[in-house]
Design an enzyme around this catalytic site. Structure first.
Site, PDB file in Angstrom:
ATOM      1  N   LYS A  68       0.844  -1.198   0.000  1.00 26.60           N
ATOM      2  CA  LYS A  68       0.000   0.000   0.000  1.00 26.60           C
ATOM      3  C   LYS A  68       0.875   1.243   0.000  1.00 26.60           C
ATOM      4  CE  LYS A  68      -4.389   1.155   2.272  1.00 26.60           C
ATOM      5  NZ  LYS A  68      -5.210   0.388   1.340  1.00 26.60           N
ATOM      6  N   ARG A  79      -9.643   8.698   7.119  1.00 27.76           N
ATOM      7  CA  ARG A  79     -11.043   8.310   6.930  1.00 27.76           C
ATOM      8  C   ARG A  79     -11.557   7.458   8.079  1.00 27.76           C
ATOM      9  NH1 ARG A  79     -11.577   4.752   3.399  1.00 27.76           N
ATOM     10  NH2 ARG A  79      -9.447   4.516   2.618  1.00 27.76           N
ATOM     11  N   ASP A  90      -4.275  -4.161   5.479  1.00 27.47           N
ATOM     12  CA  ASP A  90      -4.107  -4.299   4.030  1.00 27.47           C
ATOM     13  C   ASP A  90      -2.886  -3.560   3.495  1.00 27.47           C
ATOM     14  OD1 ASP A  90      -5.137  -1.784   4.501  1.00 27.47           O
ATOM     15  OD2 ASP A  90      -6.583  -1.839   2.853  1.00 27.47           O
ATOM     16  N   ARG A  95      -3.619 -10.447  -4.712  1.00 24.27           N
ATOM     17  CA  ARG A  95      -4.883 -10.510  -5.449  1.00 24.27           C
ATOM     18  C   ARG A  95      -4.868 -11.670  -6.424  1.00 24.27           C
ATOM     19  NH1 ARG A  95      -5.591  -5.270  -8.539  1.00 24.27           N
ATOM     20  NH2 ARG A  95      -6.187  -4.476  -6.481  1.00 24.27           N
ATOM     21  N   ARG A 126     -17.137 -12.235   6.841  1.00 29.44           N
ATOM     22  CA  ARG A 126     -16.892 -10.854   7.248  1.00 29.44           C
ATOM     23  C   ARG A 126     -16.635  -9.928   6.071  1.00 29.44           C
ATOM     24  NH1 ARG A 126     -16.455  -6.355   7.888  1.00 29.44           N
ATOM     25  NH2 ARG A 126     -15.479  -5.134   9.548  1.00 29.44           N
ATOM     26  N   LYS A 134     -20.751  -4.079  -1.498  1.00 31.91           N
ATOM     27  CA  LYS A 134     -20.650  -2.767  -0.875  1.00 31.91           C
ATOM     28  C   LYS A 134     -21.643  -1.812  -1.513  1.00 31.91           C
ATOM     29  CE  LYS A 134     -15.840  -2.770   0.713  1.00 31.91           C
ATOM     30  NZ  LYS A 134     -14.572  -1.992   0.727  1.00 31.91           N
ATOM     31  N   HIS A 142     -12.513 -10.679   0.420  1.00 30.97           N
ATOM     32  CA  HIS A 142     -11.219 -10.425   1.036  1.00 30.97           C
ATOM     33  C   HIS A 142     -11.043 -11.347   2.242  1.00 30.97           C
ATOM     34  CE1 HIS A 142     -11.299  -5.955  -0.474  1.00 30.97           C
ATOM     35  NE2 HIS A 142     -11.443  -6.844  -1.438  1.00 30.97           N
ATOM     36  N   GLU A 163      -3.679  -8.954   3.354  1.00 30.97           N
ATOM     37  CA  GLU A 163      -5.038  -9.088   2.820  1.00 30.97           C
ATOM     38  C   GLU A 163      -4.988  -9.830   1.492  1.00 30.97           C
ATOM     39  OE1 GLU A 163      -8.462  -5.944   2.659  1.00 30.97           O
ATOM     40  OE2 GLU A 163      -7.365  -5.832   0.760  1.00 30.97           O
ATOM     41  N   THR A 176     -11.440  -2.259 -11.924  1.00 34.42           N
ATOM     42  CA  THR A 176     -10.470  -1.577 -12.765  1.00 34.42           C
ATOM     43  C   THR A 176     -11.041  -0.272 -13.295  1.00 34.42           C
ATOM     44  OG1 THR A 176      -9.375  -3.623 -13.451  1.00 34.42           O
ATOM     45  CG2 THR A 176      -9.153  -1.735 -14.910  1.00 34.42           C
TER      46      THR A 176
END
Length: 341
Positions: A68, A79, A90, A95, A126, A134, A142, A163, A176
């Site tokens: 990240k 946030r 994460d 991925r 979870r 979402k 995830h 993650e 994407t």
């Protein structure tokens, strides 16, 4: 042999440094703490990508990994102020992309039954955003693992988290497109912080892709097929994103060479005739991490910078296609879906 960065600071030290950095009151030592904490995740990324490839061999269409970026870490802390830096799960991310949901679930079940000490930090539902998408329309699954080994060599990294993201090709195409839209429109769609019409556009497109490619529902399940199609077509007439995505080709990336450790630099401050994408490649992961920190300080908000690791050039292209401005798969799924509705 690679000498991976080892964690040097306690959780309380990392937590305190994160708080001061977010408040704009950081010290030089605080920034060293953050850089060490992020860099130390490269070791568990290396470990997990090997495990993932063993479980997904011949099933996943692509596997990728990334650390990240610093600005994204700080943005997430801002946030979610109640989440300590030391608890961020994460910073290290792997991925996997699959042809369909059955393959995805097959590999995930294999991962869950693996005989290792690494433990899931949550229940299996979870972070299941296929079963419960979402509000933005994001779909995928995830899993968060906490690294744990008995070996003397690996013990310094015990307790760090990674993650694992599982997506199908249609889900990845949608994600994407969101990444590209965020880059070219300065929106924040994936964080539900976009202008209302952009957010709605991707909610509708997620619903169309879910229904027409996987026989499922997303975040607009209350709409009939006719209502869904009409509202999306009106949204696309207003925004013109399908045509914009179709025009983006990412041809500059085709001439560039990759190595196992590649830094992608997507520039925002260039003229139309200049190349927007630049790559820096490194054989050594520690040197790549050092350069990553330097580049983020150099470019600031003038570029999107990400460090990715993969086994091949094609692997990096597939797993991180958004940094090559290639959302054509999204366009294909959407146009086919609109024909079906």
């Amino acid at each position: 042999m690679v000498n991976f960065v080892k964690p040097r600071y306690t959780s309380s030290k990392i937590r305190s440094a994160g708080k001061r950095i977010v408040k704009g009151k950081s010290t030089t030592e605080d920034n060293k703490v953050l850089e060490n904490f992020r860099g130390s995740h490269a070791y568990i990324l290396n470990t997990f990508q090997a495990n993932i490839r063993n479980h997904s061999k011949g099933i996943a269409t692509s596997v990728g990994q990334r650390l990240k970026r610093r600005n994204t870490i700080l943005d997430k802390l801002a946030r979610e102020p109640s989440m300590p830096l030391a608890s961020m799960h994460d910073i290290a991310g792997c991925r996997m992309i699959f042809e369909g949901i059955d393959d995805l679930q097959r590999v995930r079940a294999s991962m869950h039954s693996a005989r290792w000490k690494h433990s899931l930090t949550h229940g299996p539902q979870r972070f299941d955003y296929i079963e419960s998408p979402k509000i933005t329309g994001y779909r995928g699954i995830h899993d968060v693992y906490q690294y744990a080994v008995n070996s003397i060599g690996g013990r310094p990294w015990n307790g760090l988290k990674v993650e694992i993201q599982y997506r199908t090709l249609p889900q990845h195409a949608w994600a994407t497109a969101v990444e590209v839209a965020d880059l070219i429109t300065s929106n924040r769609i994936k964080f539900a912080d976009a202008q209302t019409h952009y957010l709605r556009y991707f909610q509708l497109s997620s619903e169309i892709i879910a229904r027409t490619t996987e026989g499922q529902k997303s975040c607009c399940s209350e709409l009939s097929d006719i209502e869904l199609k009409r509202e999306f077509q009106a949204a696309d007439r207003r925004l013109g994103l399908l045509q914009t995505f179709d025009n983006l080709r990412g041809t500059s990336a085709k001439r560039l060479k990759f190595k196992r450790n590649t830094i992608l630099i997507f520039r925002f401050d260039l003229r139309a005739d200049e190349e927007a994408l630049e790559l820096r490649t490194f054989e050594n992961v520690n040197r790549a991490i050092e350069a990553y920190d330097d580049l983020e300080r150099e470019f600031g908000e003038k570029a999107d910078i990400v460090l990715v690791r993969g086994e091949s050039e094609e692997n990096i292209r597939d797993a991180f296609r958004n940094y090559f401005s290639d959302a054509r798969a999204f366009v294909d799924f959407m146009r086919d879906g609109l024909e079906v509705l």
